[in-house]
Design an enzyme around this catalytic site. Structure first.
Site, PDB file in Angstrom:
ATOM      1  N   GLY A  11      -0.786 -22.442 -10.896  1.00 49.63           N
ATOM      2  CA  GLY A  11      -2.065 -22.197 -11.539  1.00 49.63           C
ATOM      3  C   GLY A  11      -1.869 -21.667 -12.948  1.00 49.63           C
ATOM      4  N   SER A 122       1.955  -8.465 -15.052  1.00 52.49           N
ATOM      5  CA  SER A 122       0.837  -8.246 -15.962  1.00 52.49           C
ATOM      6  C   SER A 122       1.040  -9.024 -17.256  1.00 52.49           C
ATOM      7  CB  SER A 122       0.701  -6.751 -16.281  1.00 52.49           C
ATOM      8  OG  SER A 122      -0.353  -6.531 -17.196  1.00 52.49           O
ATOM      9  N   LYS A 172       1.185  -2.185  -9.886  1.00 53.85           N
ATOM     10  CA  LYS A 172       0.315  -3.174 -10.547  1.00 53.85           C
ATOM     11  C   LYS A 172      -1.155  -2.938 -10.179  1.00 53.85           C
ATOM     12  CE  LYS A 172      -0.783  -7.008 -12.770  1.00 53.85           C
ATOM     13  NZ  LYS A 172      -2.083  -7.413 -12.278  1.00 53.85           N
ATOM     14  N   HIS A 175      -2.347  -0.124 -12.253  1.00 54.75           N
ATOM     15  CA  HIS A 175      -2.478  -0.673 -13.608  1.00 54.75           C
ATOM     16  C   HIS A 175      -3.834  -1.350 -13.779  1.00 54.75           C
ATOM     17  CE1 HIS A 175      -2.394  -4.437 -15.952  1.00 54.75           C
ATOM     18  NE2 HIS A 175      -1.619  -3.826 -16.829  1.00 54.75           N
ATOM     19  N   ASN A 176      -4.218  -2.174 -12.798  1.00 53.26           N
ATOM     20  CA  ASN A 176      -5.479  -2.890 -12.916  1.00 53.26           C
ATOM     21  C   ASN A 176      -6.681  -1.951 -12.803  1.00 53.26           C
ATOM     22  OD1 ASN A 176      -3.717  -5.088 -12.887  1.00 53.26           O
ATOM     23  ND2 ASN A 176      -5.171  -6.360 -11.798  1.00 53.26           N
ATOM     24  N   GLU A 179      -7.009  -0.463 -16.118  1.00 53.50           N
ATOM     25  CA  GLU A 179      -7.556  -1.524 -16.981  1.00 53.50           C
ATOM     26  C   GLU A 179      -9.081  -1.588 -16.859  1.00 53.50           C
ATOM     27  OE1 GLU A 179      -7.658  -6.043 -15.892  1.00 53.50           O
ATOM     28  OE2 GLU A 179      -5.654  -5.536 -16.636  1.00 53.50           O
ATOM     29  N   TYR A 180      -9.600  -1.471 -15.633  1.00 53.46           N
ATOM     30  CA  TYR A 180     -11.052  -1.477 -15.431  1.00 53.46           C
ATOM     31  C   TYR A 180     -11.708  -0.381 -16.270  1.00 53.46           C
ATOM     32  CZ  TYR A 180     -11.461  -4.654 -11.354  1.00 53.46           C
ATOM     33  OH  TYR A 180     -11.482  -5.742 -10.523  1.00 53.46           O
TER      34      TYR A 180
END
Length: 302
Positions: A11, A122, A172, A175-176, A179-180
């Site tokens: 993808g 990431s 990770k 991390h996300n 990020e939010y």
């Protein structure tokens, strides 16, 4: 080490990483559920395989097989792969899997003498193509054995072993969640400026912020790019923001650990509420998701 790897899932991230590996001198045996993607990377030098059995047959033991598939598909792919593999082979899950599932995969595969690494990755499609930030969990000696792989797919100094199985996806996930919160703060700040009486040039301000200010960041840079692409009103961008799960996992994990995360939790709730209450803040966050992750941004009238 033998620089030959099986790669499953082509993808947005998988295709870019496959091309990156080929340029770094790796021999890549590629497979995707839809054969068109497999044929596409074969044009760049990958060895095409159209079944999981073909992937395994085209690799010599001890094999390395990287999975870059949606987290919902990992159990099925692993279950289909295991009967085809040999003791000493290694599966690497490079997608966004829940860390608890990676702990389970590590334990279950160890019983079959198959190694497992979980690699939180990431950087979005651009990072996959040009160099990612990679957070690796699993057996330390297996990480050491294949460290050259992680060095090759990552930016300079952009990879690390972070702990036992599950740790890579745990780091990770957090991390996300961070990020939010960062994206939410940027969106809110720029909505305040948009509604101010000063007729501010938001694109110029994004550029200004990205010259040695405290909030200088790739996110602010991506926002400037989005303004140039869509205009400062972001009229083509939906103000309803989707979320892909990692923020929710972070909030749920924080609750388990008894950690208060009002910023991350608030940004998650904003995304959920935005489905019925779109806003300019939501448009900014949607635009950022599109810039770094290639996420589709629906038109307001769709």
């Amino acid at each position: 080490m033998n620089k030959k790897i099986g790669y499953i899932g082509l993808g947005k991230m998988g295709k870019g990483m496959t091309l990156n590996l080929l340029e770094k001198g790796w021999s890549v045996v590629a497979f995707n559920r839809t054969p068109e993607a497999t044929k596409e990377v074969a044009e760049f030098g990958a060895t095409p395989s159209y079944t999981l059995a073909e992937v395994v047959e085209n690799l010599e033991s001890p094999r390395i097989i990287w999975l870059m598939v949606p987290h919902q598909a990992v159990d099925e792919v692993v279950a289909d792969l295991v009967p085809l593999l040999s003791a000493g082979d290694t599966i690497i899950d490079g997608g966004n899997s829940l860390y608890k599932n990676s702990i389970r995969h590590g334990e279950e595969l160890a019983q079959k003498e198959i190694h497992f690494l979980d690699a939180g990755t990431s950087g979005g499609p651009h990072g996959a193509r040009e160099g990612a930030c990679t957070m690796v969990g699993g057996e330390k000696d297996i990480f050491d054995r294949y460290e050259e792989l992680f060095k090759d797919i990552s930016v300079a100094n952009g990879y690390a072993y972070v702990g036992k199985a599950g740790a890579g996806h745990f780091v990770k996930m957090v991390h996300n969640g961070i990020e939010y919160g960062m994206m939410q703060a940027i969106g809110e700040g720029f909505e305040i400026m948009k509604k101010s009486p000063f007729e501010l040039n938001l694109s110029n301000i994004a550029n200004l912020y990205n010259h040695e200010s405290v909030i200088e960041s790739r996110l602010v840079g991506w926002l400037e790019t989005a303004f140039k692409e869509y205009g400062e009103d972001l009229e083509a961008i939906s103000g309803s923001v989707k979320h892909s799960g990692e923020g929710l996992w972070t909030v749920e994990t924080a609750r388990e650990f008894g950690v208060l995360v009002p910023i991350i939790e608030g940004s998650l709730k904003f995304r959920e509420d935005s489905q019925s209450n779109p806003s300019y803040t939501g448009q900014v966050v949607s635009a950022l998701r599109n810039q770094f992750g290639g996420h589709e941004v629906a038109k307001k009238n769709d």
